[in-house]
Design an enzyme around this catalytic site. Structure first.
Site, short mmCIF file in Angstrom:
data_model
loop_
_atom_site.label_atom_id
_atom_site.label_comp_id
_atom_site.label_asym_id
_atom_site.label_seq_id
_atom_site.Cartn_x
_atom_site.Cartn_y
_atom_site.Cartn_z
N GLY A 1 -4.91 -2.24 3.11
CA GLY A 1 -4.22 -3.53 3.11
C GLY A 1 -5.14 -4.65 3.57
N GLY B 1 -6.90 0.84 6.38
CA GLY B 1 -7.72 -0.35 6.13
C GLY B 1 -7.64 -0.89 4.71
N VAL C 1 0.87 -1.18 0.00
CA VAL C 1 0.00 0.00 0.00
C VAL C 1 0.91 1.23 0.00
CG1 VAL C 1 -1.73 1.31 1.31
CG2 VAL C 1 -1.87 -1.20 1.21
N GLY D 1 -2.43 2.39 6.81
CA GLY D 1 -3.11 2.61 8.08
C GLY D 1 -4.55 3.04 7.93
N TYR E 1 -0.47 -9.34 9.35
CA TYR E 1 -1.04 -10.63 8.94
C TYR E 1 -1.68 -11.37 10.12
CZ TYR E 1 1.45 -9.65 4.64
OH TYR E 1 1.89 -9.05 3.49
C1 LIG Z 1 1.87 -4.07 5.34
C2 LIG Z 1 0.87 -3.20 4.57
C3 LIG Z 1 0.48 -3.91 3.28
C4 LIG Z 1 -0.38 -2.98 5.45
O1 LIG Z 1 -1.33 -2.24 4.71
P1 LIG Z 1 -2.18 -1.07 5.45
O2 LIG Z 1 -3.19 -0.58 4.48
O3 LIG Z 1 -1.23 -0.07 6.02
O4 LIG Z 1 -2.85 -1.89 6.63
P2 LIG Z 1 -4.33 -1.66 7.24
O5 LIG Z 1 -4.53 -0.20 7.49
O6 LIG Z 1 -5.33 -2.34 6.40
O7 LIG Z 1 -4.17 -2.41 8.63
C5 LIG Z 1 -4.94 -3.56 8.97
C6 LIG Z 1 -4.64 -3.90 10.40
O8 LIG Z 1 -3.26 -4.32 10.52
C7 LIG Z 1 -2.59 -3.48 11.46
N1 LIG Z 1 -1.22 -3.27 10.97
C8 LIG Z 1 -0.86 -2.67 9.81
N2 LIG Z 1 0.49 -2.70 9.67
C9 LIG Z 1 0.97 -3.33 10.79
C10 LIG Z 1 2.27 -3.68 11.25
N3 LIG Z 1 3.37 -3.39 10.53
N4 LIG Z 1 2.38 -4.32 12.43
C11 LIG Z 1 1.29 -4.62 13.17
N5 LIG Z 1 0.02 -4.33 12.77
C12 LIG Z 1 -0.14 -3.69 11.60
C13 LIG Z 1 -3.40 -2.20 11.51
O9 LIG Z 1 -3.22 -1.54 12.74
C14 LIG Z 1 -4.81 -2.73 11.33
O10 LIG Z 1 -5.31 -3.26 12.55
P3 LIG Z 1 -6.89 -3.25 12.86
O11 LIG Z 1 -7.60 -3.74 11.65
O12 LIG Z 1 -7.01 -4.15 14.03
O13 LIG Z 1 -7.21 -1.82 13.14
C15 LIG Z 1 1.46 -1.79 4.27
O14 LIG Z 1 1.84 -1.19 5.49
C16 LIG Z 1 2.65 -1.80 3.35
O15 LIG Z 1 2.49 -1.78 2.12
N6 LIG Z 1 3.87 -1.79 3.89
C17 LIG Z 1 5.08 -1.69 3.09
C18 LIG Z 1 5.27 -2.89 2.20
C19 LIG Z 1 5.29 -4.20 2.98
O16 LIG Z 1 6.04 -4.36 3.92
N7 LIG Z 1 4.42 -5.12 2.53
C20 LIG Z 1 4.28 -6.41 3.14
C21 LIG Z 1 5.26 -7.34 2.58
S1 LIG Z 1 5.12 -8.92 3.36
#
Ligand SMILES: CC(C)(COP(=O)(O)OP(=O)(O)OC[C@H]1O[C@@H](n2cnc3c(N)ncnc32)[C@H](O)[C@@H]1OP(=O)(O)O)[C@@H](O)C(=O)NCCC(=O)NCCS
Length: 140
Positions: A84, A82, A74, A80, A112
Site C-alpha cells: 500500500g 509495504g 491491497v 502489511g 495515510y
Molecule cells: C489500507 C491499505 C491500502 C494499506 O495497505 P497495506 O499494504 O496493508 O499497507 P502497508 O503495509 O504499505 O503499510 C504502510 C504503513 O501504514 C501502516 N498501516 C497500514 N494500515 C494501517 C491502519 N489501518 N492503521 C494505521 N496504520 C496502518 C503500516 O503499519 C505501515 O507503517 P510503516 O511504514 O511505518 O511500517 C490496505 O490495508 C487495504 O487495502 N485495506 C482494505 C481496503 C481499504 O480500507 N482501503 C483504504 C480505503 S480509504
C-alpha cells in the site's frame, strides 16, 4: 517477495479489480465501470506479485495543482507488507506539486498519516449513497 509496481492500465483484469474491491469491503461495481473510472484517471498504479494483481490505487487530477486519491486497496493476504505504501508513494510522486485529498475508510486514517497526510477539518461531500455512507461512518 518480488512486488512489481506498474503505472497505466495495460493488461489489467477489470474483473479482478472489482473482485478485490469487494473482498476488502469497498464500493464495487461492474468491471466495465471500474475500467472507465481508472482509464479516466490521471494516475493509475497496480501492484503484482508473480503476475498476480495484489493491489492498486488511482488519482484523479487536473495535473496542475489539485488531485484526489481513490480505490486504494491491497488483497488481505498481502496487506502489511509495504505494498500500500509503495502504491501511494508512486501516486504522490506522479501528482507532485498538487494538493492531494482523499477520504480514508474509517480505521485506515493511520495508513495515510504515516505517508504524511493530515486530517482535514472542513471536508464536505455529497455521496450518491448518502445513508449508507453515514452508517459506515464517513459523514455526520
Ligand atoms: C489500507 C491499505 C491500502 C494499506 O495497505 P497495506 O499494504 O496493508 O499497507 P502497508 O503495509 O504499505 O503499510 C504502510 C504503513 O501504514 C501502516 N498501516 C497500514 N494500515 C494501517 C491502519 N489501518 N492503521 C494505521 N496504520 C496502518 C503500516 O503499519 C505501515 O507503517 P510503516 O511504514 O511505518 O511500517 C490496505 O490495508 C487495504 O487495502 N485495506 C482494505 C481496503 C481499504 O480500507 N482501503 C483504504 C480505503 S480509504
Amino acid at each position: 517477495m518480488d512486488v512489481k509496481i506498474k503505472r497505466g492500465c495495460v493488461g489489467v483484469d477489470w474483473g479482478q479489480v472489482a473482485a478485490i474491491l469487494k473482498e476488502v469491503g469497498m464500493a464495487h461495481h461492474e468491471p466495465e465501470l471500474h475500467e472507465k473510472a481508472f482509464r479516466s484517471s490521471h494516475t493509475t498504479v497496480f501492484a503484482y506479485v508473480q503476475d498476480r494483481l495484489v493491489g492498486f490505487g488511482r488519482a484523479i487530477s487536473d495535473g496542475a495543482y489539485q488531485a484526489a486519491v481513490y480505490d486504494m486497496a491491497v488483497v488481505p493476504e498481502f496487506q502489511g507488507k509495504g505494498i500500500g505504501r509503495a502504491i501511494m508513494e508512486t501516486i504522490l510522486r506522479s501528482v507532485a506539486g498538487c494538493n492531494v485529498i482523499l477520504y480514508a475508510a474509517p480505521g485506515r486514517e493511520g495508513f495515510y498519516q504515516r505517508l504524511g497526510l493530515r486530517r482535514m477539518k472542513t471536508g464536505m461531500a455529497i455521496f450518491v449513497n448518502a445513508e449508507a455512507m453515514a452508517q459506515r461512518g464517513f459523514t455526520e
